[in-house]
Design an enzyme around this catalytic site. Structure first.
Site, mmCIF file in Angstrom:
data_model
loop_
_atom_site.group_PDB
_atom_site.id
_atom_site.type_symbol
_atom_site.label_atom_id
_atom_site.label_comp_id
_atom_site.label_asym_id
_atom_site.label_seq_id
_atom_site.Cartn_x
_atom_site.Cartn_y
_atom_site.Cartn_z
ATOM 1 N N LYS A 65 2.210 -1.937 4.679
ATOM 2 C CA LYS A 65 1.951 -0.500 4.691
ATOM 3 C C LYS A 65 2.879 0.172 5.693
ATOM 4 C CE LYS A 65 -0.458 2.864 7.046
ATOM 5 N NZ LYS A 65 -0.603 3.076 8.502
ATOM 6 N N HIS A 106 2.630 -15.787 3.876
ATOM 7 C CA HIS A 106 1.283 -16.343 3.751
ATOM 8 C C HIS A 106 0.258 -15.536 4.550
ATOM 9 C CE1 HIS A 106 3.339 -19.884 2.158
ATOM 10 N NE2 HIS A 106 4.018 -19.967 3.288
ATOM 11 N N ALA A 166 2.174 -18.223 8.829
ATOM 12 C CA ALA A 166 0.934 -18.004 8.087
ATOM 13 C C ALA A 166 -0.141 -17.388 8.984
ATOM 14 C CB ALA A 166 0.431 -19.330 7.517
ATOM 15 N N TYR A 168 -0.542 -9.437 7.579
ATOM 16 C CA TYR A 168 -0.675 -7.987 7.506
ATOM 17 C C TYR A 168 0.440 -7.384 8.338
ATOM 18 C CZ TYR A 168 -1.934 -3.193 8.263
ATOM 19 O OH TYR A 168 -1.865 -1.817 8.323
ATOM 20 N N ASN A 216 -1.945 -2.480 14.393
ATOM 21 C CA ASN A 216 -1.202 -1.210 14.496
ATOM 22 C C ASN A 216 -1.989 -0.040 15.069
ATOM 23 O OD1 ASN A 216 -2.785 -1.173 12.178
ATOM 24 N ND2 ASN A 216 -1.367 0.110 11.028
ATOM 25 N N ARG A 265 0.791 -1.223 0.000
ATOM 26 C CA ARG A 265 0.000 0.000 0.000
ATOM 27 C C ARG A 265 0.826 1.277 0.000
ATOM 28 N NH1 ARG A 265 -3.587 -0.673 5.099
ATOM 29 N NH2 ARG A 265 -3.841 1.575 4.757
#
Length: 222
Positions: A108, A120, A137, A123, A143, A90
């Site tokens: 991000k 896998h 995974a 985030y 965050n 992102r």
């Protein structure tokens, strides 16, 4: 607290972003600077090794980026890195040499040092992952606190105010995070520590430790 410093957590020779950390004591201090740093560094990358693709995205010619991956600038994808099927970058992301960004993984505002693996369904946001760190995974960085308050890093010596609303996790070199783990806002994990699968991690985990669950962290024995 020395154990939470950049010097204690990271091998700066293992990232193209070494200069980003100059003048900082704690790694989270550089999170707001990643965007501008990439824009400046990107201009200086050798054209025989990196290709500028789209707006403010630099990809090493030796990197492998799957056609279905999406990369929004500013971003740098390092040499021999692999960005797999349906990865979603992102912006404000530095992917180190030989790193793996896997299927449906989202990044991000991050720095991934060389050889990091997030392969896998991960985030990773507002976080820094040290050399050879690996997230199993489905493990993620959370965050933002549910109450939206500023993140405080909790340590045995007391809390460290960060002044940040968005702060995921700082993983030292060679940290292993088990599958399905949530790294809560402000988590800091020292070098070569292991996190059990399905953990919910808060605060500071010392280097060379095994995190079994909250309140049960044991020292590694070789």
């Amino acid at each position: 607290m020395k154990a939470l410093t950049i010097e204690a957590l990271y091998t700066l020779e293992e990232t193209i972003a070494k200069d980003l950390f100059q003048g900082a004591v704690y790694p989270w201090e550089v999170l707001p600077k990643i965007h501008d740093f990439i824009l400046e560094l990107g201009k200086r990358l050798p054209e025989d090794e990196y290709e500028k693709v789209g707006e403010d995205v630099w990809i090493a010619k030796s990197a492998k980026v799957f056609p279905s991956a999406y990369i929004h600038g500013p971003a740098i994808i390092g040499k021999e890195a692999e960005v797999r099927h349906c990865a979603f970058i992102r912006g404000n992301a530095i992917v180190g040499e030989g790193a793996v960004v896997g299927n449906s993984t989202e990044l991000k505002n991050v720095v991934l040092f060389n050889k990091v693996q997030v392969p896998h369904y991960n985030y990773v946001g507002d976080s820094i992952l040290g050399y050879k760190a690996h997230m199993g995974a489905g493990s993620i960085t959370s965050n933002v606190k549910s109450d939206k308050k500023l993140v405080v890093v909790k340590t045995p010596e007391g809390g460290i105010e960060t002044g940040m609303k968005k702060f995921g996790a700082m993983l030292g070199d060679e940290v292993e995070v088990g599958c399905g783990t949530v790294l809560n806002p402000g988590s800091v994990v020292g070098k070569q520590s292991n996190i059990y699968p399905l953990s919910s991690v808060r605060g500071f985990v010392p280097a060379h430790s095994i995190y079994k669950k909250q309140g049960e962290v044991v020292e590694k024995h070789e």
